[in-house]
Write a protein that holds these residues in place. Structure first.
Motif, mmCIF file in Angstrom:
data_model
loop_
_atom_site.group_PDB
_atom_site.id
_atom_site.type_symbol
_atom_site.label_atom_id
_atom_site.label_comp_id
_atom_site.label_asym_id
_atom_site.label_seq_id
_atom_site.Cartn_x
_atom_site.Cartn_y
_atom_site.Cartn_z
ATOM 1 N N MET A 1 0.850 -1.193 0.000
ATOM 2 C CA MET A 1 0.000 0.000 0.000
ATOM 3 C C MET A 1 0.887 1.244 0.000
ATOM 4 S SD MET A 1 -2.785 1.192 2.855
ATOM 5 C CE MET A 1 -3.724 -0.310 2.643
ATOM 6 N N PRO A 2 0.717 2.174 -0.924
ATOM 7 C CA PRO A 2 1.562 3.369 -0.982
ATOM 8 C C PRO A 2 1.120 4.410 0.044
ATOM 9 C CG PRO A 2 -0.080 3.456 -2.699
ATOM 10 C CD PRO A 2 -0.262 2.127 -2.013
ATOM 11 N N LEU A 3 1.968 5.419 0.217
ATOM 12 C CA LEU A 3 1.570 6.564 1.023
ATOM 13 C C LEU A 3 0.380 7.256 0.373
ATOM 14 C CD1 LEU A 3 5.017 8.221 1.900
ATOM 15 C CD2 LEU A 3 3.530 6.959 3.455
ATOM 16 N N THR A 4 -0.594 7.632 1.170
ATOM 17 C CA THR A 4 -1.777 8.324 0.652
ATOM 18 C C THR A 4 -1.877 9.750 1.199
ATOM 19 O OG1 THR A 4 -3.100 7.440 2.479
ATOM 20 C CG2 THR A 4 -3.079 6.182 0.421
ATOM 21 N N ASP A 5 -0.875 10.169 1.959
ATOM 22 C CA ASP A 5 -0.930 11.465 2.636
ATOM 23 C C ASP A 5 0.487 12.027 2.670
ATOM 24 O OD1 ASP A 5 -1.868 13.620 4.115
ATOM 25 O OD2 ASP A 5 -2.329 12.484 5.910
ATOM 26 N N LEU A 6 0.797 12.863 3.629
ATOM 27 C CA LEU A 6 2.107 13.465 3.758
ATOM 28 C C LEU A 6 3.149 12.438 4.200
ATOM 29 C CD1 LEU A 6 1.106 16.754 5.632
ATOM 30 C CD2 LEU A 6 1.226 16.348 3.161
ATOM 31 N N THR A 7 4.415 12.766 3.980
ATOM 32 C CA THR A 7 5.498 11.921 4.465
ATOM 33 C C THR A 7 5.625 12.079 5.978
ATOM 34 O OG1 THR A 7 7.191 13.630 4.265
ATOM 35 C CG2 THR A 7 6.734 12.282 2.292
ATOM 36 N N LEU A 8 6.401 11.203 6.591
ATOM 37 C CA LEU A 8 6.608 11.291 8.030
ATOM 38 C C LEU A 8 7.272 12.614 8.405
ATOM 39 C CD1 LEU A 8 6.548 10.128 10.868
ATOM 40 C CD2 LEU A 8 8.664 8.888 10.340
ATOM 41 N N ALA A 9 8.277 13.038 7.636
ATOM 42 C CA ALA A 9 8.943 14.302 7.940
ATOM 43 C C ALA A 9 7.957 15.466 7.874
ATOM 44 C CB ALA A 9 10.102 14.523 6.972
ATOM 45 N N GLN A 10 7.094 15.456 6.882
ATOM 46 C CA GLN A 10 6.093 16.520 6.764
ATOM 47 C C GLN A 10 5.094 16.470 7.925
ATOM 48 O OE1 GLN A 10 4.832 15.356 2.827
ATOM 49 N NE2 GLN A 10 5.742 17.190 1.895
ATOM 50 N N CYS A 11 4.694 15.267 8.321
ATOM 51 C CA CYS A 11 3.757 15.140 9.436
ATOM 52 C C CYS A 11 4.383 15.596 10.748
ATOM 53 C CB CYS A 11 3.286 13.690 9.562
ATOM 54 S SG CYS A 11 2.067 13.188 8.321
ATOM 55 N N LEU A 12 5.656 15.304 10.944
ATOM 56 C CA LEU A 12 6.331 15.733 12.169
ATOM 57 C C LEU A 12 6.457 17.252 12.241
ATOM 58 C CD1 LEU A 12 9.125 13.013 12.404
ATOM 59 C CD2 LEU A 12 7.189 13.299 13.962
ATOM 60 N N ALA A 13 6.514 17.908 11.090
ATOM 61 C CA ALA A 13 6.622 19.368 11.050
ATOM 62 C C ALA A 13 5.265 20.060 11.013
ATOM 63 C CB ALA A 13 7.445 19.783 9.831
ATOM 64 N N MET A 271 0.493 4.616 6.239
ATOM 65 C CA MET A 271 -0.226 4.231 5.017
ATOM 66 C C MET A 271 -1.718 4.057 5.287
ATOM 67 S SD MET A 271 2.467 1.723 3.063
ATOM 68 C CE MET A 271 4.053 2.361 2.524
ATOM 69 N N ASP A 272 -2.209 4.760 6.288
ATOM 70 C CA ASP A 272 -3.613 4.690 6.693
ATOM 71 C C ASP A 272 -4.453 5.513 5.724
ATOM 72 O OD1 ASP A 272 -6.070 4.732 8.004
ATOM 73 O OD2 ASP A 272 -5.197 5.018 9.990
ATOM 74 N N ASP A 273 -5.350 4.852 4.989
ATOM 75 C CA ASP A 273 -6.207 5.575 4.050
ATOM 76 C C ASP A 273 -7.591 5.849 4.636
ATOM 77 O OD1 ASP A 273 -7.095 2.957 4.036
ATOM 78 O OD2 ASP A 273 -7.425 2.866 1.874
ATOM 79 N N ILE A 274 -7.828 5.444 5.882
ATOM 80 C CA ILE A 274 -9.109 5.693 6.550
ATOM 81 C C ILE A 274 -8.993 6.891 7.480
ATOM 82 C CG2 ILE A 274 -10.790 4.753 8.171
ATOM 83 C CD1 ILE A 274 -10.285 2.011 6.907
ATOM 84 N N CYS A 275 -7.999 6.895 8.353
ATOM 85 C CA CYS A 275 -7.692 8.046 9.191
ATOM 86 C C CYS A 275 -6.328 8.580 8.744
ATOM 87 C CB CYS A 275 -7.671 7.659 10.666
ATOM 88 S SG CYS A 275 -9.278 7.154 11.306
ATOM 89 N N PRO A 276 -6.299 9.524 7.804
ATOM 90 C CA PRO A 276 -5.022 9.977 7.231
ATOM 91 C C PRO A 276 -4.037 10.389 8.323
ATOM 92 C CG PRO A 276 -6.872 10.918 6.021
ATOM 93 C CD PRO A 276 -7.452 10.248 7.225
ATOM 94 N N PRO A 277 -2.777 9.973 8.205
ATOM 95 C CA PRO A 277 -1.816 10.233 9.273
ATOM 96 C C PRO A 277 -1.649 11.703 9.612
ATOM 97 C CG PRO A 277 -0.743 9.358 7.297
ATOM 98 C CD PRO A 277 -2.192 9.166 7.116
ATOM 99 N N SER A 278 -1.778 12.592 8.628
ATOM 100 C CA SER A 278 -1.642 14.024 8.937
ATOM 101 C C SER A 278 -2.709 14.480 9.922
ATOM 102 C CB SER A 278 -1.719 14.857 7.660
ATOM 103 O OG SER A 278 -2.983 14.700 7.029
ATOM 104 N N THR A 279 -3.900 13.881 9.866
ATOM 105 C CA THR A 279 -4.964 14.275 10.794
ATOM 106 C C THR A 279 -4.682 13.736 12.196
ATOM 107 O OG1 THR A 279 -6.416 12.360 10.335
ATOM 108 C CG2 THR A 279 -6.589 14.263 8.872
ATOM 109 N N CYS A 280 -4.114 12.546 12.271
ATOM 110 C CA CYS A 280 -3.730 11.996 13.577
ATOM 111 C C CYS A 280 -2.598 12.818 14.197
ATOM 112 C CB CYS A 280 -3.305 10.540 13.433
ATOM 113 S SG CYS A 280 -4.552 9.437 12.726
#
Length: 337
Positions: A1-13, A271-280
């Motif tokens: 499953m590919p990334l569906t949202d921001l990268t980890l670095a982007q989410c951390l920032a 790689m969560d496509d239900i609860c996008p990681p950026s929202t978490c």
């Protein structure tokens, strides 16, 4: 499953600027004061599960508007009381199930309360929690039930139920009121974050891949149910966008997280496509208490599953053994799993 949202670095920032209602605190204070004015007492009826090492009770708790909310209370047999207690909230569309199905926390030596989610799931044991409101004009699902006004919204009732369940276990003689931890996966994680903000004196909170965080962004980027319920509703009601997102802001767990100070252990799947990681991550970054994070870089909405349960068992053991830290602290570095 590919990334569906921001990268980890982007989410951390990421530090999203969320629209917060000016009366958010007054709204929830009034809501909970009304619920706590109910003088009905919780009831606990013993259940014959055929098991000998865990004692189970069929619980009935007065929730929103005094409406009865069902749950299971599991107590480990032979353990000295009062016990630390894990209060668990369930994922979207799930009810409390059968009394013998979820015994991990009781087997670890804790009291364990599982809240039935009103209007969701089923149990052949009976005692399902129905919803008290009949609201039309919605698409299938729960996100748009009562979305015309915060006072009417479905999750106002669910969050109130959850706080009242914590109130109930806090008063139970088998439970140590200073050692209560709330947890849940997906919808349950969002509820746990809300309860951490709305209930006082919790020892900890463990939200896993939490739902109901940064809801406006989730509705825009998620192509998977349940967030698509919002887009489906607004596709039909083009003139209600502002009303819908104003209502949902009152139950946005990322906004409420800034009021929560109990120690927290988050899990987020990249790689969560239900609860996008950026929202978490929006909820994680806004969380006001000491916080730890486990990131599952190559997992979807299933998150860490058994691996994360092991992390939680160790975290709760250390937390409750050390006593309950209080106040805001800097976050620990996230751990990749």
């Amino acid at each position: 499953m590919p990334l569906t949202d921001l990268t980890l670095a982007q989410c951390l920032a990421l530090r999203p600027d969320l629209d917060e209602p000016a009366d958010l605190d007054r709204f929830w204070t009034r809501t909970l004061d009304e619920a706590r004015a109910c003088d009905t007492r919780p009831r606990y009826a013993p259940v014959d599960t055929g098991l000998t090492q865990v004692t189970t009770y069929d619980a009935t708790v007065p929730g929103h508007d005094g409406h009865p909310v069902s749950g299971w209370l599991h107590l480990p047999a032979g353990r000295p009381q009062p016990l630390g207690c894990i209060v668990e909230f369930l994922g979207y569309g799930r009810g409390r199930g059968l009394p013998h199905e979820n015994l991990l926390w009781a087997n670890a030596g804790y009291a364990h309360f599982i809240m039935d989610t009103r209007g969701q799931g089923w149990s052949t044991a009976g005692g399902d929690t129905t919803d008290t409101a009949t609201l039309g004009g919605t698409v299938p699902g729960f996100l748009t039930r009562g979305v015309d006004h915060p006072q009417h919204h479905y999750y106002r009732r669910v969050f109130t139920d959850a706080v009242r369940c914590v109130d109930a276990v806090r008063d139970h003689p088998a439970v140590d009121p200073d050692r209560i931890v709330v947890t849940g996966i997906s919808q349950g994680g969002g509820i746990a974050l809300a309860v951490a903000a709305l209930a006082q004196g919790l020892a900890g909170v463990m939200p896993d891949v939490p739902f109901l965080c940064d809801i406006r962004r989730a509705a825009r980027i998620s192509a998977t149910s349940p967030y698509t319920e919002i887009a489906e509703y607004l596709r039909l009601h083009r003139d209600r966008t502002d009303t819908v997102f104003r209502t949902l802001s009152y139950v946005d767990a990322a906004l409420l997280a800034s009021r929560a100070t109990a120690p927290a252990l988050f899990s987020i799947a990249m790689m969560d496509d239900i609860c996008p990681p950026s929202t978490c991550f929006a909820a994680y970054h806004r969380y006001a208490g000491r916080k730890d994070l486990r990131v599952y870089e190559f997992n979807g909405h299933e998150g860490g599953q058994g691996h994360h349960r092991r992390e939680q068992l160790s975290w709760v053991r250390d937390l409750l053994a050390a006593g309950k830290p209080t106040g805001a602290h800097p976050p620990h570095a996230p751990q990749l799993a």
